[in-house]
Design an enzyme around this catalytic site. Sequence first.
Site, PDB file in Angstrom:
ATOM      1  N   ASP A  15       1.840  -0.592 -14.080  1.00 21.67           N
ATOM      2  CA  ASP A  15       1.028  -0.501 -12.869  1.00 21.67           C
ATOM      3  C   ASP A  15      -0.082   0.448 -12.762  1.00 21.67           C
ATOM      4  OD1 ASP A  15       3.772  -1.592 -12.190  1.00 21.67           O
ATOM      5  OD2 ASP A  15       4.488   0.109 -12.092  1.00 21.67           O
ATOM      6  N   GLU A 171       4.238  -7.369  -3.724  1.00 21.73           N
ATOM      7  CA  GLU A 171       4.102  -5.929  -4.133  1.00 21.73           C
ATOM      8  C   GLU A 171       2.688  -5.533  -4.732  1.00 21.73           C
ATOM      9  OE1 GLU A 171       7.560  -5.466  -6.716  1.00 21.73           O
ATOM     10  OE2 GLU A 171       6.599  -6.764  -8.371  1.00 21.73           O
TER      11      GLU A 171
END
Length: 509
Positions: A15, A171
């Site tokens: 991420d 997301e």
Amino acid sequence: MALFDNPVIPGFSPDPSICRVGDDHYVATSSFEYVPGVPLWHSRDLVNWRLIGHALDRPGQLELPDTVPASCGVYAPTLRHHDGRFWMITTVVTDAGTVLVTAKDPAGPWSDPVAVGIPGIDPDLAWDEDGTCWCVYSDDGIHGVRIDPETGETLGEPVALWSGSGLQYPEGPHLYRIGGWWYLLLSEGGTERGHAMSVARTRSLPGPFEPHPDNPVLSHRSTGHPVQNVGHGDLVQARDDTWWMVLLGTRPRGDTPKYHGLGRETFLAPVRWEDEWPLPGPVDLRAEAPALPPHPWPQEPERDDFDSPAIAPCWVSPRRHDPAAARLDERPGHLVLHARADSLDLPDALFVGRRQRDPDCTARTQVEVSAGGLGGLAVRLDEAHHYQVETDGSGTVRAVARIGPLCHTVAERTVPPGPVTLRIDVTTTVVLPPSVTDPGATVPPGLRVGGPDTLHLGYETAEGDFEILASLDGRYLTTEVAGGFTGRVIGMYATRGSAAFDWFGLRPA
């Protein structure tokens, strides 16, 4: 043509979020149940990165109770620079919710957290020309709301923005003002093999957003590419005006369905612009480097002799650092661990480790255990998936495997009492030899030998020979078997009494 090797931040570093300030680039990555939280990385050429600290590095910022499961904790951060400060926003799952911290220097110190009143995960920050701050996040779709970043207060009601092309789990949103457009970049399809990235744009917020006609603009799904799971990317413009993306990916190996033990890693990919659309890729293991002056940092030491007054930033522990239980001041030149729980299966077990960054590597440590104590060297994925080689201080060394509900002492050996050098070799040459405790054993018919690697657990003799107690299939320490979002961490532990570690080494093979 200069080339570089992907991933640029190897090992469990998912991420990634990036920002540039002058000649310097900074990346923040997820940490989940490990503390300190949110590793921060620095580069001047987008290829060579060094760990400079953590954004959540003290109990007043981050406290994860033992009830926080593995792969929960600190989820995807966003790192931005605005108005002379660095801003980091993230979600602490099952605990504090969305929090925001700031710093003048990304190496710290960072402020105490400010709670941001939004639901969901994967928050992002973007500022309009008039200074209005937008927070965009994932919560059953992608939403945005104006906030006061100083207080975390929301200014109005959240609005639905754009939630991708219809794949599951939209997301990891990032919102950018570039030229005359607002761009919304997001991931969808789940962070597994179906992972993909899509983009949309609008002239003004909150939209409506126009999706790219060929979304997703990046995916390796249903291909034989050696890099899989690509997604959750963030854009940056280098000082030569070229555009790049950092994103997560995996390097699965072995037989079908292939396995990755190092976790989701940070990759670098070029971004081209077509018709005012950012189009990332390719994401290759060997790729053309940015045309920036190369800036390699000094190599991170492969060995720690525990001579410093404070533990190095590369060391992490599940849920909490415990200065009273992990001590550098008790025995000069040693890290002394005092057991908190009697098994690595328990969430409050004392374990201090480093991320496995290389597919082939060797971990070694010299340990002396107190009378009646127990400690050693372990490769950890979570409480239910770990391999360990340990000594009880009385001359017994054993190799233990925890695989889901099964825990088994694979082999043990008597050695001279006193300090012992424990060792784990990870090799991508996959072998499954007959049991060392039963030389006549054979591999059961029909057993598929297809994991990504083999872990050899043992100890070193006084002559320096490696005595292997067990060679174990690495697939059982992978996300494909264990689930979750993390990767392997290799380190030291104590589960009874105390264990004094003279040194620890982790090097590529």
